[in-house]
Enzyme design. Structure first.
Site, PDB file in Angstrom:
ATOM      1  N   HIS A  15       0.833  -1.197   0.000  1.00 21.16           N
ATOM      2  CA  HIS A  15       0.000   0.000   0.000  1.00 21.16           C
ATOM      3  C   HIS A  15       0.869   1.249   0.000  1.00 21.16           C
ATOM      4  CE1 HIS A  15      -0.403   1.003   4.605  1.00 21.16           C
ATOM      5  NE2 HIS A  15       0.843   0.834   4.250  1.00 21.16           N
ATOM      6  N   CYS A  34       4.977   5.085   5.394  1.00 23.41           N
ATOM      7  CA  CYS A  34       3.855   4.512   4.651  1.00 23.41           C
ATOM      8  C   CYS A  34       3.467   5.374   3.454  1.00 23.41           C
ATOM      9  CB  CYS A  34       2.653   4.283   5.568  1.00 23.41           C
ATOM     10  SG  CYS A  34       2.759   2.723   6.499  1.00 23.41           S
ATOM     11  N   HIS A  40       5.006  -0.218  -0.444  1.00 22.71           N
ATOM     12  CA  HIS A  40       5.763  -1.136   0.413  1.00 22.71           C
ATOM     13  C   HIS A  40       4.747  -2.132   0.955  1.00 22.71           C
ATOM     14  CE1 HIS A  40       3.958   1.849   2.996  1.00 22.71           C
ATOM     15  NE2 HIS A  40       3.882   0.901   3.893  1.00 22.71           N
ATOM     16  N   HIS A  42       3.095  -4.996   3.836  1.00 20.34           N
ATOM     17  CA  HIS A  42       2.895  -5.372   5.235  1.00 20.34           C
ATOM     18  C   HIS A  42       2.427  -6.826   5.281  1.00 20.34           C
ATOM     19  CE1 HIS A  42       3.299  -1.422   7.160  1.00 20.34           C
ATOM     20  NE2 HIS A  42       2.631  -0.915   6.143  1.00 20.34           N
ATOM     21  N   ASP A  80      -4.774 -10.684  -0.769  1.00 16.66           N
ATOM     22  CA  ASP A  80      -3.455 -11.295  -0.589  1.00 16.66           C
ATOM     23  C   ASP A  80      -2.574 -11.106  -1.820  1.00 16.66           C
ATOM     24  OD1 ASP A  80      -1.497 -12.702   0.848  1.00 16.66           O
ATOM     25  OD2 ASP A  80      -2.051 -14.585  -0.134  1.00 16.66           O
ATOM     26  N   HIS A  81      -1.332 -10.634  -1.582  1.00 12.55           N
ATOM     27  CA  HIS A  81      -0.366 -10.358  -2.651  1.00 12.55           C
ATOM     28  C   HIS A  81      -0.867  -9.331  -3.645  1.00 12.55           C
ATOM     29  CE1 HIS A  81       1.644 -13.780  -0.860  1.00 12.55           C
ATOM     30  NE2 HIS A  81       2.732 -13.443  -1.529  1.00 12.55           N
ATOM     31  N   GLU A 125      -1.396  -4.523  11.487  1.00 10.01           N
ATOM     32  CA  GLU A 125      -0.527  -4.111  10.379  1.00 10.01           C
ATOM     33  C   GLU A 125       0.921  -4.477  10.694  1.00 10.01           C
ATOM     34  OE1 GLU A 125      -1.053  -0.438   7.760  1.00 10.01           O
ATOM     35  OE2 GLU A 125       0.572   0.157   9.102  1.00 10.01           O
TER      36      GLU A 125
HETATM   37 NI    NI Z   1       2.504   0.964   5.464  1.00  7.01          NI
END
Ligand code: NI
Length: 136
Positions: A15, A34, A40, A42, A80-81, A125
């Protein structure tokens, strides 16, 4: 007698937190790492809890296989992914903060679980940062 049952799940997703009406410096000041323009990832941990009466016939509040499959089909398959900003329609115009992701997860699950049952979504997160949403 209302009992809470819970299922843990997991997804990896990328995100970026930013507002297009703010410049890079303001985004960096508010969203920190972020807001990295190149995204990047999580490792999100998810706990979905369902609270309700025990069915006298089965002894279950909810069949955990059904809850497992629901989380898989509605959440893991969607997130996911994935790059949440780009690939998940709910975040096209909504910042994918943990808070907003938890609300989206709740809203995706709610139609599939009987209304007399309460749902709680806990989303991690990071191992130390987590949010909780239960529909109000
Ligand atoms: Ni982040």
């Amino acid at each position: 007698m209302r009992v809470k049952v819970s299922r843990k799940a997991h997804f990896n997703a990328a995100h970026r937190l930013y507002r297009s009406d703010w410049d890079l410096d303001q985004n960096k000041a508010v969203f920190g790492l972020c807001s990295n323009p190149n995204f990047h990832g999580h490792n999100y941990d998810l706990i979905v809890s369902v609270t309700g009466e025990i069915d006298p016939e089965t002894g279950f509040v909810m069949d955990m296989k059904i809850l497992k499959d629901l989380i898989k089909s509605e959440i893991e398959n969607a997130f996911d992914h994935k790059n949440l900003n780009i690939e998940v329609p709910e975040f096209k115009t909504l910042n994918p903060t943990s808070e907003n992701i938890a609300v989206v997860i709740y809203n995706k699950l709610r139609p599939h679980i009987a209304l007399e049952k309460d749902i709680e979504v806990v989303l991690y997160e990071t191992p130390r940062n987590f949010v909780t949403y239960s529909g109000s």
